[in-house]
Motif scaffolding. Structure first.
Motif, PDB file in Angstrom:
ATOM      1  N   LEU A   1      -0.021   9.014   6.029  1.00  0.00           N
ATOM      2  CA  LEU A   1      -0.896   8.558   7.050  1.00  0.00           C
ATOM      3  C   LEU A   1      -0.892   9.436   8.354  1.00  0.00           C
ATOM      4  CD1 LEU A   1      -0.365   4.684   6.634  1.00  0.00           C
ATOM      5  CD2 LEU A   1      -2.173   5.845   6.074  1.00  0.00           C
ATOM      6  N   ASP A   2      -1.856   9.755   8.980  1.00  0.00           N
ATOM      7  CA  ASP A   2      -1.919  10.450  10.330  1.00  0.00           C
ATOM      8  C   ASP A   2      -1.638   9.534  11.569  1.00  0.00           C
ATOM      9  OD1 ASP A   2      -4.380   9.037  10.931  1.00  0.00           O
ATOM     10  OD2 ASP A   2      -5.460  10.540  10.714  1.00  0.00           O
ATOM     11  N   VAL A   3      -1.336  10.161  12.446  1.00  0.00           N
ATOM     12  CA  VAL A   3      -0.937   9.441  13.686  1.00  0.00           C
ATOM     13  C   VAL A   3      -1.807   8.487  14.301  1.00  0.00           C
ATOM     14  CG1 VAL A   3      -1.570  11.317  15.396  1.00  0.00           C
ATOM     15  CG2 VAL A   3       0.474   9.748  15.738  1.00  0.00           C
ATOM     16  N   THR A   4      -3.227   8.766  14.105  1.00  0.00           N
ATOM     17  CA  THR A   4      -4.191   7.861  14.578  1.00  0.00           C
ATOM     18  C   THR A   4      -4.054   6.469  13.709  1.00  0.00           C
ATOM     19  OG1 THR A   4      -5.664   9.861  15.297  1.00  0.00           O
ATOM     20  CG2 THR A   4      -6.612   7.546  14.820  1.00  0.00           C
TER      21      THR A   4
ATOM     22  N   LEU B   1       4.688  -5.725   5.523  1.00  0.00           N
ATOM     23  CA  LEU B   1       3.577  -4.357   4.909  1.00  0.00           C
ATOM     24  C   LEU B   1       4.561  -3.365   4.208  1.00  0.00           C
ATOM     25  CD1 LEU B   1       1.416  -4.183   8.085  1.00  0.00           C
ATOM     26  CD2 LEU B   1       0.624  -4.906   5.608  1.00  0.00           C
ATOM     27  N   ASP B   2       4.400  -2.857   3.204  1.00  0.00           N
ATOM     28  CA  ASP B   2       4.987  -1.809   2.572  1.00  0.00           C
ATOM     29  C   ASP B   2       3.849  -0.716   2.746  1.00  0.00           C
ATOM     30  OD1 ASP B   2       6.296   0.169   1.284  1.00  0.00           O
ATOM     31  OD2 ASP B   2       6.517  -1.190  -0.291  1.00  0.00           O
ATOM     32  N   LEU B   3       4.220   0.374   3.455  1.00  0.00           N
ATOM     33  CA  LEU B   3       3.043   1.434   3.453  1.00  0.00           C
ATOM     34  C   LEU B   3       3.821   2.792   3.310  1.00  0.00           C
ATOM     35  CD1 LEU B   3       1.315  -0.814   5.016  1.00  0.00           C
ATOM     36  CD2 LEU B   3       0.151   1.036   6.298  1.00  0.00           C
ATOM     37  N   SER B   4       5.333   2.594   2.519  1.00  0.00           N
ATOM     38  CA  SER B   4       6.016   3.752   2.373  1.00  0.00           C
ATOM     39  C   SER B   4       5.332   4.649   1.571  1.00  0.00           C
ATOM     40  CB  SER B   4       7.376   3.222   1.958  1.00  0.00           C
ATOM     41  OG  SER B   4       7.126   2.618   0.704  1.00  0.00           O
ATOM     42  N   VAL B   5       5.736   6.024   1.610  1.00  0.00           N
ATOM     43  CA  VAL B   5       5.517   6.997   0.510  1.00  0.00           C
ATOM     44  C   VAL B   5       4.153   7.263   0.797  1.00  0.00           C
ATOM     45  CG1 VAL B   5       5.822   8.406  -1.530  1.00  0.00           C
ATOM     46  CG2 VAL B   5       7.347   6.393  -0.863  1.00  0.00           C
ATOM     47  N   ASN B   6       3.447   7.249   1.852  1.00  0.00           N
ATOM     48  CA  ASN B   6       2.174   7.760   2.120  1.00  0.00           C
ATOM     49  C   ASN B   6       2.110   8.858   3.045  1.00  0.00           C
ATOM     50  OD1 ASN B   6       0.805   5.590   0.615  1.00  0.00           O
ATOM     51  ND2 ASN B   6       1.063   4.308   2.048  1.00  0.00           N
TER      52      ASN B   6
ATOM     53  N   ASN C   1       4.124  10.301   6.256  1.00  0.00           N
ATOM     54  CA  ASN C   1       3.510   9.234   7.150  1.00  0.00           C
ATOM     55  C   ASN C   1       3.878   9.778   8.654  1.00  0.00           C
ATOM     56  OD1 ASN C   1       2.067   7.349   5.784  1.00  0.00           O
ATOM     57  ND2 ASN C   1       4.324   6.274   5.326  1.00  0.00           N
ATOM     58  N   ALA C   2       2.922   9.925   9.489  1.00  0.00           N
ATOM     59  CA  ALA C   2       3.287  10.453  10.911  1.00  0.00           C
ATOM     60  C   ALA C   2       4.065   9.205  11.872  1.00  0.00           C
ATOM     61  CB  ALA C   2       1.862  10.340  11.546  1.00  0.00           C
ATOM     62  N   ILE C   3       4.709   9.828  12.691  1.00  0.00           N
ATOM     63  CA  ILE C   3       5.775   9.013  13.566  1.00  0.00           C
ATOM     64  C   ILE C   3       4.625   8.516  14.795  1.00  0.00           C
ATOM     65  CG2 ILE C   3       7.621   9.301  15.242  1.00  0.00           C
ATOM     66  CD1 ILE C   3       8.824  11.493  13.294  1.00  0.00           C
ATOM     67  N   PRO C   4       4.920   7.246  15.142  1.00  0.00           N
ATOM     68  CA  PRO C   4       4.279   6.847  16.172  1.00  0.00           C
ATOM     69  C   PRO C   4       4.212   7.768  17.497  1.00  0.00           C
ATOM     70  CG  PRO C   4       5.337   4.998  15.168  1.00  0.00           C
ATOM     71  CD  PRO C   4       5.961   6.159  14.713  1.00  0.00           C
TER      72      PRO C   4
ATOM     73  N   LEU D   1       0.900  -1.200  -0.037  1.00  0.00           N
ATOM     74  CA  LEU D   1      -0.030   0.038  -0.003  1.00  0.00           C
ATOM     75  C   LEU D   1       0.931   1.170  -0.121  1.00  0.00           C
ATOM     76  CD1 LEU D   1      -2.356  -1.162   2.771  1.00  0.00           C
ATOM     77  CD2 LEU D   1      -2.591  -1.758   0.407  1.00  0.00           C
ATOM     78  N   THR D   2       1.550   1.648  -1.186  1.00  0.00           N
ATOM     79  CA  THR D   2       2.537   2.565  -1.386  1.00  0.00           C
ATOM     80  C   THR D   2       2.141   3.639  -2.346  1.00  0.00           C
ATOM     81  OG1 THR D   2       4.846   2.848  -1.235  1.00  0.00           O
ATOM     82  CG2 THR D   2       3.954   1.260  -2.631  1.00  0.00           C
ATOM     83  N   GLY D   3       2.842   4.873  -2.134  1.00  0.00           N
ATOM     84  CA  GLY D   3       2.868   5.837  -3.222  1.00  0.00           C
ATOM     85  C   GLY D   3       1.230   6.351  -3.341  1.00  0.00           C
ATOM     86  N   ASN D   4       0.635   6.283  -2.149  1.00  0.00           N
ATOM     87  CA  ASN D   4      -0.691   6.897  -2.074  1.00  0.00           C
ATOM     88  C   ASN D   4      -0.550   8.378  -1.470  1.00  0.00           C
ATOM     89  OD1 ASN D   4      -2.237   4.631  -3.375  1.00  0.00           O
ATOM     90  ND2 ASN D   4      -1.801   3.711  -1.457  1.00  0.00           N
ATOM     91  N   GLY D   5      -0.045   9.396  -2.084  1.00  0.00           N
ATOM     92  CA  GLY D   5       0.527  10.504  -1.433  1.00  0.00           C
ATOM     93  C   GLY D   5      -0.519  11.362  -0.671  1.00  0.00           C
ATOM     94  N   SER D   6      -1.789  11.009  -0.973  1.00  0.00           N
ATOM     95  CA  SER D   6      -2.940  11.946  -0.142  1.00  0.00           C
ATOM     96  C   SER D   6      -3.601  11.076   0.898  1.00  0.00           C
ATOM     97  CB  SER D   6      -3.862  12.431  -1.064  1.00  0.00           C
ATOM     98  OG  SER D   6      -3.386  13.182  -2.078  1.00  0.00           O
ATOM     99  N   ILE D   7      -3.070   9.791   1.062  1.00  0.00           N
ATOM    100  CA  ILE D   7      -4.089   8.913   2.077  1.00  0.00           C
ATOM    101  C   ILE D   7      -3.679   9.442   3.665  1.00  0.00           C
ATOM    102  CG2 ILE D   7      -2.152   7.147   2.069  1.00  0.00           C
ATOM    103  CD1 ILE D   7      -4.595   5.268   2.421  1.00  0.00           C
ATOM    104  N   VAL D   8      -4.691   9.457   4.377  1.00  0.00           N
ATOM    105  CA  VAL D   8      -4.620   9.980   5.611  1.00  0.00           C
ATOM    106  C   VAL D   8      -5.028   8.756   6.542  1.00  0.00           C
ATOM    107  CG1 VAL D   8      -5.504  11.578   7.454  1.00  0.00           C
ATOM    108  CG2 VAL D   8      -4.884  12.298   5.328  1.00  0.00           C
ATOM    109  N   HIS D   9      -6.360   8.224   6.203  1.00  0.00           N
ATOM    110  CA  HIS D   9      -7.001   7.176   6.997  1.00  0.00           C
ATOM    111  C   HIS D   9      -6.735   5.476   6.411  1.00  0.00           C
ATOM    112  CE1 HIS D   9      -8.758  10.583   9.014  1.00  0.00           C
ATOM    113  NE2 HIS D   9      -9.317  11.051   7.931  1.00  0.00           N
TER     114      HIS D   9
END
Length: 217
Positions: free
Chosen positions: A158-161, A151-156, A193-196, A127-135
């Motif tokens: 995502l908010d901290v939640t 899990l590859d969630l790079s280059v998104n 991507n937010a930091i935990p 799930l990578t390269g979705n530059g506007s994804i928050v949720h």
């Protein structure tokens, strides 16, 4: 009804509603769905599609803004939604099983992914390269039992939640209560991507002790 192949690449189509494609192929086979390079396609719906898919690929449809498969339960092979530049949301409210590669990537307008009913991801998850994804909601604690790969969630973005909730979900895959112990890599690097924080940091530490690798910005 069941068919063995649904393939569309037609620039003249604006709306596709497959209101009779439900499950299985002829003689118990599987349906291969491939909707790609339909540059005028705006809306795509599978109102009664349940477990028909051998593969499910919705790719390179540059005008697509609505994708609906409210009853989709399982995908026997590849699930891919990629390079659909205007698609805002991917939601699979009934999807439980993904047996092949699960990929949602390079959708530049995508803001949310909702797969809350998942029981098992039995292949890779990209799930990578979705530059506007928050949720992001990849599953629910107590319902998700298996995540068989990293899990590859790079280059998104995502908010901290979402980041903290995902880490907590991964901690719950501890080999108890019917779950399979998860010991893979989570890549949250790149993009914004937010930091935990808070419990997310505690969960990151717990996963590290387990042998997992958590990569963040």
């Amino acid at each position: 009804v069941g068919v063995n192949q649904v393939a569309v690449s037609d620039d003249g189509i604006h709306t596709l509603i497959w209101d009779n494609l439900q499950a299985g192929g002829n003689g118990g086979g599987s349906t291969n769905i491939n909707i790609s390079h339909c540059s005028h396609l705006i809306s795509l719906a599978w109102p009664v599609l349940t477990t028909a898919c051998f593969a499910y690929r919705i790719t390179n449809d540059s005008s697509l803004t609505n994708l609906s498969n409210p009853l989709l339960d399982s995908v026997a092979s590849t699930y891919r939604v990629a390079d659909d530049s205007l698609l805002p949301i991917v939601s699979n409210p009934k999807l439980r099983i993904a047996n092949g590669n699960f990929g949602i990537y390079n959708n530049t307008s995508l803001t949310a992914i909702y797969d809350s009913a998942m029981v098992a991801y039995n292949g890779s998850v990209t799930l990578t390269g979705n530059g506007s994804i928050v949720h992001l909601w990849l599953g629910t604690i107590g319902t998700l039992k298996n995540l068989s790969s990293s899990l590859d969630l790079s280059v998104n973005s995502l908010d901290v939640t979402s980041v903290n909730a995902l880490l907590h979900l991964l901690v719950s895959l501890d080999g108890t209560n019917g779950t399979t112990l998860w010991t893979g890599t989570l890549d949250l690097s790149g993009g914004t991507n937010a930091i935990p924080t808070g419990v997310g940091l505690t969960d990151t530490l717990a996963l590290g002790i387990r042998g997992c690798a958590i990569i963040t910005n």
